[in-house]
Scaffold this motif. Structure first.
Motif, PDB file in Angstrom:
ATOM      1  N   GLY A  44      17.911  10.484  34.603  1.00 49.81           N
ATOM      2  CA  GLY A  44      18.860   9.372  34.703  1.00 49.81           C
ATOM      3  C   GLY A  44      18.131   8.073  35.003  1.00 49.81           C
ATOM      4  O   GLY A  44      18.050   7.168  34.160  1.00 49.81           O
ATOM      5  N   GLU A  65      11.385   6.238  43.863  1.00 47.29           N
ATOM      6  CA  GLU A  65      11.452   7.697  43.690  1.00 47.29           C
ATOM      7  C   GLU A  65      10.567   8.356  44.747  1.00 47.29           C
ATOM      8  O   GLU A  65       9.408   7.985  44.899  1.00 47.29           O
ATOM      9  CB  GLU A  65      10.984   8.067  42.270  1.00 47.29           C
ATOM     10  CG  GLU A  65      10.575   9.512  42.059  1.00 47.29           C
ATOM     11  CD  GLU A  65      11.675  10.533  42.360  1.00 47.29           C
ATOM     12  OE1 GLU A  65      12.807  10.356  41.867  1.00 47.29           O
ATOM     13  OE2 GLU A  65      11.404  11.500  43.099  1.00 47.29           O
ATOM     14  N   TYR A  70       7.376  14.368  38.921  1.00 40.51           N
ATOM     15  CA  TYR A  70       8.708  14.901  38.685  1.00 40.51           C
ATOM     16  C   TYR A  70       8.558  16.250  37.991  1.00 40.51           C
ATOM     17  O   TYR A  70       7.900  16.355  36.953  1.00 40.51           O
ATOM     18  CB  TYR A  70       9.529  13.948  37.805  1.00 40.51           C
ATOM     19  CG  TYR A  70      10.941  14.440  37.579  1.00 40.51           C
ATOM     20  CD1 TYR A  70      11.941  14.178  38.511  1.00 40.51           C
ATOM     21  CD2 TYR A  70      11.254  15.192  36.459  1.00 40.51           C
ATOM     22  CE1 TYR A  70      13.237  14.651  38.321  1.00 40.51           C
ATOM     23  CE2 TYR A  70      12.546  15.657  36.256  1.00 40.51           C
ATOM     24  CZ  TYR A  70      13.530  15.384  37.195  1.00 40.51           C
ATOM     25  OH  TYR A  70      14.807  15.858  37.006  1.00 40.51           O
ATOM     26  N   ALA A 108      14.616   5.928  49.458  1.00 43.21           N
ATOM     27  CA  ALA A 108      15.562   4.842  49.746  1.00 43.21           C
ATOM     28  C   ALA A 108      16.492   5.330  50.846  1.00 43.21           C
ATOM     29  O   ALA A 108      17.108   6.394  50.709  1.00 43.21           O
ATOM     30  CB  ALA A 108      16.346   4.485  48.491  1.00 43.21           C
ATOM     31  N   ARG A 190      25.407  21.500  38.896  1.00 47.58           N
ATOM     32  CA  ARG A 190      24.350  21.080  37.959  1.00 47.58           C
ATOM     33  C   ARG A 190      24.154  22.154  36.884  1.00 47.58           C
ATOM     34  O   ARG A 190      23.987  23.326  37.209  1.00 47.58           O
ATOM     35  CB  ARG A 190      23.073  20.879  38.783  1.00 47.58           C
ATOM     36  CG  ARG A 190      21.788  20.909  38.020  1.00 47.58           C
ATOM     37  CD  ARG A 190      20.617  20.570  38.911  1.00 47.58           C
ATOM     38  NE  ARG A 190      20.518  19.128  39.064  1.00 47.58           N
ATOM     39  CZ  ARG A 190      19.559  18.504  39.726  1.00 47.58           C
ATOM     40  NH1 ARG A 190      18.609  19.196  40.326  1.00 47.58           N
ATOM     41  NH2 ARG A 190      19.550  17.196  39.813  1.00 47.58           N
ATOM     42  N   ASP A 321      23.691  13.497  37.563  1.00 54.56           N
ATOM     43  CA  ASP A 321      24.360  14.613  38.249  1.00 54.56           C
ATOM     44  C   ASP A 321      25.204  14.172  39.437  1.00 54.56           C
ATOM     45  O   ASP A 321      26.121  14.894  39.845  1.00 54.56           O
ATOM     46  CB  ASP A 321      23.309  15.611  38.756  1.00 54.56           C
ATOM     47  CG  ASP A 321      22.796  16.519  37.653  1.00 54.56           C
ATOM     48  OD1 ASP A 321      23.176  16.320  36.485  1.00 54.56           O
ATOM     49  OD2 ASP A 321      22.000  17.430  37.967  1.00 54.56           O
ATOM     50  N   ALA A 332      20.605  17.103  32.056  1.00 56.17           N
ATOM     51  CA  ALA A 332      19.594  16.074  31.820  1.00 56.17           C
ATOM     52  C   ALA A 332      19.945  15.282  30.566  1.00 56.17           C
ATOM     53  O   ALA A 332      19.753  14.066  30.504  1.00 56.17           O
ATOM     54  CB  ALA A 332      18.226  16.728  31.685  1.00 56.17           C
TER      55      ALA A 332
HETATM   56  C1  LIG Z   1      17.820  25.946  36.321  1.00 54.45           C
HETATM   57  C2  LIG Z   1      18.228  24.682  35.664  1.00 54.45           C
HETATM   58  C3  LIG Z   1      18.152  24.564  34.284  1.00 54.45           C
HETATM   59  C4  LIG Z   1      18.557  23.384  33.659  1.00 54.45           C
HETATM   60  N1  LIG Z   1      18.474  23.308  32.304  1.00 54.45           N
HETATM   61  C5  LIG Z   1      18.900  22.189  31.672  1.00 54.45           C
HETATM   62  C6  LIG Z   1      18.827  22.090  30.262  1.00 54.45           C
HETATM   63  O1  LIG Z   1      18.379  23.009  29.569  1.00 54.45           O
HETATM   64  N2  LIG Z   1      19.271  20.946  29.674  1.00 54.45           N
HETATM   65  C7  LIG Z   1      19.751  19.907  30.421  1.00 54.45           C
HETATM   66  O2  LIG Z   1      20.129  18.886  29.822  1.00 54.45           O
HETATM   67  N3  LIG Z   1      19.828  19.967  31.768  1.00 54.45           N
HETATM   68  C8  LIG Z   1      19.416  21.085  32.409  1.00 54.45           C
HETATM   69  N4  LIG Z   1      19.469  21.160  33.785  1.00 54.45           N
HETATM   70  C9  LIG Z   1      20.113  20.064  34.551  1.00 54.45           C
HETATM   71  C10 LIG Z   1      19.167  18.901  34.813  1.00 54.45           C
HETATM   72  O3  LIG Z   1      18.020  19.314  35.503  1.00 54.45           O
HETATM   73  C11 LIG Z   1      19.908  17.841  35.620  1.00 54.45           C
HETATM   74  O4  LIG Z   1      21.159  17.618  35.051  1.00 54.45           O
HETATM   75  C12 LIG Z   1      19.126  16.530  35.635  1.00 54.45           C
HETATM   76  O5  LIG Z   1      17.902  16.715  36.298  1.00 54.45           O
HETATM   77  C13 LIG Z   1      19.937  15.412  36.292  1.00 54.45           C
HETATM   78  O6  LIG Z   1      19.203  14.234  36.260  1.00 54.45           O
HETATM   79  P1  LIG Z   1      19.398  13.101  37.386  1.00 54.45           P
HETATM   80  O7  LIG Z   1      18.455  12.016  36.996  1.00 54.45           O
HETATM   81  O8  LIG Z   1      20.826  12.815  37.557  1.00 54.45           O
HETATM   82  O9  LIG Z   1      18.935  13.799  38.743  1.00 54.45           O
HETATM   83  P2  LIG Z   1      17.526  14.425  39.148  1.00 54.45           P
HETATM   84  O10 LIG Z   1      16.831  14.988  37.984  1.00 54.45           O
HETATM   85  O11 LIG Z   1      17.808  15.312  40.292  1.00 54.45           O
HETATM   86  O12 LIG Z   1      16.684  13.181  39.637  1.00 54.45           O
HETATM   87  C14 LIG Z   1      17.017  12.511  40.817  1.00 54.45           C
HETATM   88  C15 LIG Z   1      15.752  11.974  41.436  1.00 54.45           C
HETATM   89  O13 LIG Z   1      16.109  11.103  42.509  1.00 54.45           O
HETATM   90  C16 LIG Z   1      15.202  11.256  43.560  1.00 54.45           C
HETATM   91  N5  LIG Z   1      15.878  10.813  44.783  1.00 54.45           N
HETATM   92  C17 LIG Z   1      17.003  11.294  45.333  1.00 54.45           C
HETATM   93  N6  LIG Z   1      17.350  10.573  46.412  1.00 54.45           N
HETATM   94  C18 LIG Z   1      16.431   9.615  46.543  1.00 54.45           C
HETATM   95  C19 LIG Z   1      16.243   8.541  47.480  1.00 54.45           C
HETATM   96  N7  LIG Z   1      17.097   8.356  48.483  1.00 54.45           N
HETATM   97  N8  LIG Z   1      15.182   7.733  47.322  1.00 54.45           N
HETATM   98  C20 LIG Z   1      14.294   7.920  46.300  1.00 54.45           C
HETATM   99  N9  LIG Z   1      14.422   8.914  45.391  1.00 54.45           N
HETATM  100  C21 LIG Z   1      15.472   9.738  45.508  1.00 54.45           C
HETATM  101  C22 LIG Z   1      14.839  12.728  43.542  1.00 54.45           C
HETATM  102  O14 LIG Z   1      13.571  12.956  44.126  1.00 54.45           O
HETATM  103  C23 LIG Z   1      14.860  13.042  42.032  1.00 54.45           C
HETATM  104  O15 LIG Z   1      13.574  12.961  41.456  1.00 54.45           O
HETATM  105  C24 LIG Z   1      19.047  22.313  34.441  1.00 54.45           C
HETATM  106  C25 LIG Z   1      19.109  22.429  35.829  1.00 54.45           C
HETATM  107  C26 LIG Z   1      18.702  23.603  36.441  1.00 54.45           C
HETATM  108  C27 LIG Z   1      18.773  23.709  37.932  1.00 54.45           C
END
Ligand SMILES: Cc1cc2nc3c(=O)[nH]c(=O)nc-3n(C[C@H](O)[C@H](O)[C@H](O)COP(=O)(O)OP(=O)(O)OC[C@H]3O[C@@H](n4cnc5c(N)ncnc54)[C@H](O)[C@@H]3O)c2cc1C
Length: 431
Positions: A44, A65, A70, A108, A190, A321, A332
């Motif tokens: 995201g 981050e 990552y 953050a 998720r 998410d 993702a």
């Molecule tokens: C087993 C498994 C399999 C999956 N397979 C798929 C798939 O095949 N296809 C698919 O599309 N999706 C898949 N997903 C889902 C996917 O991983 C998530 O939907 C995606 O990572 C969400 O992205 P995001 O950027 O919202 O959050 P995240 O990827 O969780 O990224 C958030 C980031 O924010 C950072 N963060 C949080 N709070 C703070 C803060 N206060 N200060 C600084 N940094 C912070 C964290 O460290 C993290 O790096 C899967 C998930 C799992 C668990």
């Protein structure tokens, strides 16, 4: 959406426009490029940073981050199944840095939406636009006896990195003939097909390495994503290995209690299961910072479907998410699609240009066995405060091997694509 705006409108010229519209003295950007701060560097947040810099290199973009590396949850099931190395899941932020994104590795801890500042690592970062994409946190207290400490014994492996490695190590250390118990979560969580792809990957590992073992799935739900194709695969490839327990009118397989010492899990209906390895995936909620800033309503953050601005805190974007983006699933692919809309909305708003109706997309592939992959997906358009699916599709039981292999190839290309989209990383061409 378009990036074809006059670049001179950003920087000095834009600053003057914004200062004029934002109210006297609310922030001073008249002499500088507009500042965007992004919290969270997953698919995201990182994609927003990348898209902004590609759209307007002069923008002052800061990505906050916690982690230097990552590790993707997506494809982590393939690592458990032996189809992928752990290193292949890991990505750094060098590509974004090269584009001029200021990457700050800190947590953050607070945001002042009046002063427009983010606190991280003891410093304050001013912003003109704020994007919050913190992903999820685990609700450890959603199951009695479970905790962050117990997760070191019974991993959830639903946050990237060490937890997935721990689960893999435990599977490798388990005797042939052991029982793996998986606790599936209730909606929303998720990656809806995530636990079921994981079951197939653990099934594959057990079948090929420890064939006397079994995997018992305890599920509070009555139905799940891509159920017909998963059930077909469990029967076709993992008969006698995977035992699926879905809840029904008579029996509720929601796990309500865990005894970490004896590795015993008790369901709502009072049945007990003893595990050699337990993979407990509890309920989840938006990352802590979202709650701290007041973006959430209950566990998740409501958004305006047109541009993923918060409905709770004016002028803040929240995506991925952490959001309630019904009917769009937490994936993702979704986060990446939302990120592009957010980036374009920011660029258009900073340049004072017309915004266009967004189109979102999602596809989730799941690997069932070698070269046998299935998918589900749809486009999404904002309607009545929700995101309506358009042209949904899903794999069907009985499909030919060629189609399933083509799905797998497609999923490999998707992984490389989303990684380069998120982290501005050039992926090596597959052979
Ligand atoms: C087993 C498994 C399999 C999956 N397979 C798929 C798939 O095949 N296809 C698919 O599309 N999706 C898949 N997903 C889902 C996917 O991983 C998530 O939907 C995606 O990572 C969400 O992205 P995001 O950027 O919202 O959050 P995240 O990827 O969780 O990224 C958030 C980031 O924010 C950072 N963060 C949080 N709070 C703070 C803060 N206060 N200060 C600084 N940094 C912070 C964290 O460290 C993290 O790096 C899967 C998930 C799992 C668990």
């Amino acid at each position: 959406m378009t990036n074809n705006y006059n670049r001179r409108e950003l920087g000095l010229g834009l600053g003057a426009t914004l200062a004029g519209t934002a109210g006297a003295g609310s922030f001073a950007i008249a002499q500088a490029a507009a500042k965007v701060v992004i919290i969270g560097g997953g698919p995201g947040g990182a994609t927003v940073a990348h898209q902004l810099k590609r759209g307007e290199p002069k923008l002052d973009v800061t990505l906050i981050e916690v982690s230097r590396i990552y590790t993707t949850c997506f494809f982590s099931n393939l690592y458990l199944g032996g189809f992928r190395s752990y290193a292949s899941l890991q990505h750094n932020y060098d590509g974004l840095r090269k584009l001029g994104v200021k990457v700050v590795h800190a947590r953050a801890t607070d945001v002042n939406t009046t002063a427009r500042t983010v606190m991280a690592g003891g410093r304050s970062y001013g912003y003109d636009r704020l994007v919050v994409a913190p992903g999820i946190e685990i609700k450890y207290d959603s199951i009695e006896g479970y905790s962050e400490k117990v997760a070191q014994i019974m991993p959830h492996a639903y946050l990237p990195g060490a937890q997935t490695q721990l689960l893999k190590k435990q599977l490798e250390a388990m005797r042939n003939g052991g029982t793996v118990v998986m606790v599936a979560p209730n909606n929303p969580y998720r990656c809806p097909p995530g636990p079921y792809e994981r079951a197939a990957m653990i099934g594959h590992y057990l079948k090929t390495r420890k064939p006397k073992s079994k995997l018992v799935i305890l599920d509070p739900k009555r139905a799940f994503s891509k159920q017909p194709v998963f059930m077909e695969a469990y029967d076709k490839y993992y008969k006698g290995i995977i035992e699926m327990n879905l809840s029904n009118e008579i029996d509720d397989f929601a796990v309500t209690k865990i005894d970490a010492k004896t590795k015993t899990l008790t369901t709502k209906a009072g049945k007990t299961f003893k595990a050699d390895v337990a993979n407990v995936i509890p309920q989840q909620r938006a990352g802590a910072i979202a709650h701290k800033i007041g973006l959430s309503q209950g566990d998740w953050c409501p958004v305006n479907g047109e541009n993923f601005t918060s409905t709770k805190v004016k002028g803040v974007y929240v995506l991925g998410d952490a959001t309630i983006a019904a009917e769009m699933p937490k994936s993702a692919f979704s986060a990446n699609s939302q990120a592009k809309v957010v980036a374009n909305d920011i660029l258009a708003s900073l340049a004072g240009k017309q915004k266009f109706s967004p189109n979102f997309r999602n596809t989730c592939w799941s690997l069932l066995a070698p070269n046998d992959s299935v998918k589900i997906g749809a486009g999404y358009v904002p309607k009545g405060g929700k995101l309506d699916p358009v042209g949904p599709f899903v794999s069907k039981p009985g499909e030919g091997a060629d189609l399933r292999k083509a799905n797998y190839e497609e999923s490999l290309d998707w992984y490389d694509g989303i990684v380069s989209d998120s982290f501005a990383k050039t992926m090596r061409k597959r052979t």
